[in-house]
Design a protein around this motif. Structure first.
Motif, PDB file in Angstrom:
ATOM      1  N   ASP A  72       0.808  -1.211   0.000  1.00  0.00           N
ATOM      2  CA  ASP A  72       0.000   0.000   0.000  1.00  0.00           C
ATOM      3  C   ASP A  72       0.848   1.271   0.000  1.00  0.00           C
ATOM      4  N   ALA A  73       2.141   1.151   0.322  1.00  0.00           N
ATOM      5  CA  ALA A  73       3.028   2.320   0.298  1.00  0.00           C
ATOM      6  C   ALA A  73       3.245   2.827  -1.123  1.00  0.00           C
ATOM      7  N   GLY A  74       3.001   1.978  -2.125  1.00  0.00           N
ATOM      8  CA  GLY A  74       2.989   2.421  -3.513  1.00  0.00           C
ATOM      9  C   GLY A  74       4.360   2.578  -4.146  1.00  0.00           C
ATOM     10  N   ALA A  75       4.330   2.904  -5.441  1.00  0.00           N
ATOM     11  CA  ALA A  75       5.544   3.055  -6.248  1.00  0.00           C
ATOM     12  C   ALA A  75       5.267   4.088  -7.336  1.00  0.00           C
ATOM     13  N   PRO A  76       6.326   4.676  -7.907  1.00  0.00           N
ATOM     14  CA  PRO A  76       6.131   5.709  -8.938  1.00  0.00           C
ATOM     15  C   PRO A  76       5.480   5.220 -10.218  1.00  0.00           C
ATOM     16  N   GLY A  77       5.558   3.928 -10.509  1.00  0.00           N
ATOM     17  CA  GLY A  77       4.957   3.395 -11.722  1.00  0.00           C
ATOM     18  C   GLY A  77       5.253   1.920 -11.846  1.00  0.00           C
ATOM     19  N   PHE A  78       4.585   1.249 -12.762  1.00  0.00           N
ATOM     20  CA  PHE A  78       4.856  -0.168 -13.003  1.00  0.00           C
ATOM     21  C   PHE A  78       6.204  -0.310 -13.709  1.00  0.00           C
ATOM     22  N   GLY A  79       7.048  -1.181 -13.173  1.00  0.00           N
ATOM     23  CA  GLY A  79       8.366  -1.400 -13.744  1.00  0.00           C
ATOM     24  C   GLY A  79       9.441  -0.507 -13.180  1.00  0.00           C
ATOM     25  N   TRP A  80       9.058   0.558 -12.476  1.00  0.00           N
ATOM     26  CA  TRP A  80      10.053   1.436 -11.852  1.00  0.00           C
ATOM     27  C   TRP A  80      10.875   0.640 -10.843  1.00  0.00           C
ATOM     28  N   ALA A  81      12.159   0.897 -10.804  1.00  0.00           N
ATOM     29  CA  ALA A  81      13.037   0.246  -9.834  1.00  0.00           C
ATOM     30  C   ALA A  81      13.879   1.298  -9.129  1.00  0.00           C
ATOM     31  N   PRO A  82      14.276   1.036  -7.884  1.00  0.00           N
ATOM     32  CA  PRO A  82      15.015   2.045  -7.122  1.00  0.00           C
ATOM     33  C   PRO A  82      16.451   2.243  -7.571  1.00  0.00           C
ATOM     34  N   GLY A  83      16.986   1.337  -8.408  1.00  0.00           N
ATOM     35  CA  GLY A  83      18.335   1.498  -8.929  1.00  0.00           C
ATOM     36  C   GLY A  83      18.319   1.815 -10.417  1.00  0.00           C
ATOM     37  N   ASP A  84      19.484   2.132 -10.963  1.00  0.00           N
ATOM     38  CA  ASP A  84      19.576   2.443 -12.390  1.00  0.00           C
ATOM     39  C   ASP A  84      19.310   1.207 -13.248  1.00  0.00           C
ATOM     40  N   LYS A  85      19.700   0.034 -12.739  1.00  0.00           N
ATOM     41  CA  LYS A  85      19.472  -1.225 -13.432  1.00  0.00           C
ATOM     42  C   LYS A  85      18.811  -2.210 -12.487  1.00  0.00           C
ATOM     43  N   ALA A  86      18.266  -3.289 -13.044  1.00  0.00           N
ATOM     44  CA  ALA A  86      17.602  -4.293 -12.210  1.00  0.00           C
ATOM     45  C   ALA A  86      17.834  -5.671 -12.807  1.00  0.00           C
ATOM     46  N   TRP A  87      17.875  -6.663 -11.930  1.00  0.00           N
ATOM     47  CA  TRP A  87      18.089  -8.050 -12.352  1.00  0.00           C
ATOM     48  C   TRP A  87      17.101  -8.952 -11.637  1.00  0.00           C
ATOM     49  N   PHE A  88      16.946 -10.157 -12.188  1.00  0.00           N
ATOM     50  CA  PHE A  88      16.144 -11.198 -11.558  1.00  0.00           C
ATOM     51  C   PHE A  88      16.924 -12.498 -11.637  1.00  0.00           C
ATOM     52  N   GLY A  89      16.836 -13.290 -10.579  1.00  0.00           N
ATOM     53  CA  GLY A  89      17.493 -14.592 -10.592  1.00  0.00           C
ATOM     54  C   GLY A  89      18.601 -14.682  -9.563  1.00  0.00           C
ATOM     55  N   PRO A  90      19.162 -15.873  -9.417  1.00  0.00           N
ATOM     56  CA  PRO A  90      20.181 -16.105  -8.387  1.00  0.00           C
ATOM     57  C   PRO A  90      21.483 -15.376  -8.695  1.00  0.00           C
ATOM     58  N   LEU A  91      22.278 -15.176  -7.664  1.00  0.00           N
ATOM     59  CA  LEU A  91      23.545 -14.465  -7.787  1.00  0.00           C
ATOM     60  C   LEU A  91      24.441 -15.074  -8.859  1.00  0.00           C
ATOM     61  N   GLU A  92      24.365 -16.394  -9.012  1.00  0.00           N
ATOM     62  CA  GLU A  92      25.264 -17.075  -9.943  1.00  0.00           C
ATOM     63  C   GLU A  92      24.948 -16.748 -11.398  1.00  0.00           C
ATOM     64  N   LYS A  93      23.675 -16.475 -11.733  1.00  0.00           N
ATOM     65  CA  LYS A  93      23.330 -16.203 -13.135  1.00  0.00           C
ATOM     66  C   LYS A  93      22.050 -15.374 -13.246  1.00  0.00           C
ATOM     67  N   PRO A  94      22.081 -14.144 -12.752  1.00  0.00           N
ATOM     68  CA  PRO A  94      20.903 -13.284 -12.895  1.00  0.00           C
ATOM     69  C   PRO A  94      20.775 -12.775 -14.329  1.00  0.00           C
ATOM     70  N   PHE A  95      19.562 -12.405 -14.713  1.00  0.00           N
ATOM     71  CA  PHE A  95      19.390 -11.755 -16.007  1.00  0.00           C
ATOM     72  C   PHE A  95      18.772 -10.381 -15.789  1.00  0.00           C
ATOM     73  N   GLU A  96      19.146  -9.439 -16.645  1.00  0.00           N
ATOM     74  CA  GLU A  96      18.702  -8.059 -16.490  1.00  0.00           C
ATOM     75  C   GLU A  96      17.260  -7.907 -16.958  1.00  0.00           C
ATOM     76  N   VAL A  97      16.508  -7.072 -16.260  1.00  0.00           N
ATOM     77  CA  VAL A  97      15.146  -6.720 -16.666  1.00  0.00           C
ATOM     78  C   VAL A  97      15.075  -5.207 -16.827  1.00  0.00           C
ATOM     79  N   THR A  98      14.176  -4.761 -17.692  1.00  0.00           N
ATOM     80  CA  THR A  98      14.061  -3.339 -17.954  1.00  0.00           C
ATOM     81  C   THR A  98      13.500  -2.591 -16.743  1.00  0.00           C
ATOM     82  N   THR A  99      13.891  -1.342 -16.618  1.00  0.00           N
ATOM     83  CA  THR A  99      13.333  -0.474 -15.573  1.00  0.00           C
ATOM     84  C   THR A  99      12.474   0.631 -16.204  1.00  0.00           C
ATOM     85  N   ASP A 100      12.039   0.414 -17.444  1.00  0.00           N
ATOM     86  CA  ASP A 100      11.121   1.370 -18.069  1.00  0.00           C
ATOM     87  C   ASP A 100       9.859   1.483 -17.220  1.00  0.00           C
TER      88      ASP A 100
END
Length: 262
Positions: A72-100
């Motif tokens: 309920d604290a909300g976010a600026p938009g769908f897909g927004w992330a707090p960093g310049d880049k974002a990833w998903f997956g385990p430390l050993e092999k994450p893949f990048e996702v868009t922050t558009d």
């Protein structure tokens, strides 16, 4: 100092900074306990060390209510992330996702998260499986799951983004969040990921959530649409072992959309 240090020489540049930013953002509303960041470097992330305890039904209900307050604290938009880049997956092999940043959930979920993954795992899914997955993505893009149970339209929530049971640690202070893929998303993303591998006392977590943020009676039937990304990610990361479950989930999404009139 008895800290927990995550290291990964092969981690993408900016990976640890993004995780630290996500933890800090999730902690800002003071809604749910989040592991404390001690220090973020280029090659490591230093966190407080948590002492775990066995979960309980009461702790699960309390966590569910806290998770609702976080969303309920909300976010600026769908897909927004707090960093310049974002990833998903385990430390050993994450893949990048868009922050558009998207104004509408279907655009974010279908076009920015699901379609890119589906295209990358076409061969693994097989021709028929990929067609079924594409059909499920199409009904999501058409807005079948913009709200909950076909009702209304959800505003962007502040979500953990990878809330499977292993990223929820139980301590004397209750459930604590670790290892996020934090972003602005749909509140059902986190609830769906908790269900994917069966978080302990899941029913009690849901009870606590609904006590804080009331939901339509059949809201759990929407969960397949929101765990779809997690399953497709597992197909990309781990291969054929998750194909049957992913295709079955696509079929459930199509059936649910039809039930909702899409």
């Amino acid at each position: 100092m008895n800290d927990f240090v995550k290291t990964g020489p092969s981690a993408p540049q900016g990976y640890f900074a993004a995780e630290a930013a996500g933890l800090t953002w999730l902690d800002e509303p003071q809604a749910v306990p989040v592991v404390t960041v001690r220090e973020a470097g280029a090659d490591e992330l230093r966190l407080e060390r948590l002492e775990t305890v066995a979960p309980s039904a009461d702790a699960a209900r309390e966590f569910g209510g806290r998770l609702a307050r976080l969303h309920d604290a909300g976010a600026p938009g769908f897909g927004w992330a707090p960093g310049d880049k974002a990833w998903f997956g385990p430390l050993e092999k994450p893949f990048e996702v868009t922050t558009d940043v998207r104004e509408d959930f279907p655009d974010f979920w279908a076009d920015d998260r699901l379609r890119p993954l589906a295209d990358r795992v076409t061969r693994t899914l097989g021709a028929d499986g990929h067609d079924t997955v594409d059909e499920a993505i199409d009904v999501i893009a058409d807005g079948a799951f913009d709200g909950i149970s076909g009702q209304g339209t959800e505003e962007p929530s502040r979500v953990h983004g990878d809330l499977w049971s292993g990223n929820l640690l139980w301590t004397a202070d209750g459930g604590v969040l670790i290892d996020p893929a934090a972003h602005g998303g749909h509140r059902l993303e986190d609830l769906a990921m908790l269900s994917l591998f069966g978080a302990p006392f899941l029913d009690e977590i849901f009870e606590g959530y609904e006590a804080e943020h009331p939901m339509p009676g059949d809201w759990q039937q929407d969960l397949p649409a929101h765990l779809f990304f997690g399953l497709l990610a597992h197909v990309q990361l781990f291969g054929e072992a998750y194909v049957d479950q992913t295709i079955a989930t696509a079929e459930a999404i199509i059936a649910r959309a039809d039930q909702l009139g899409f």
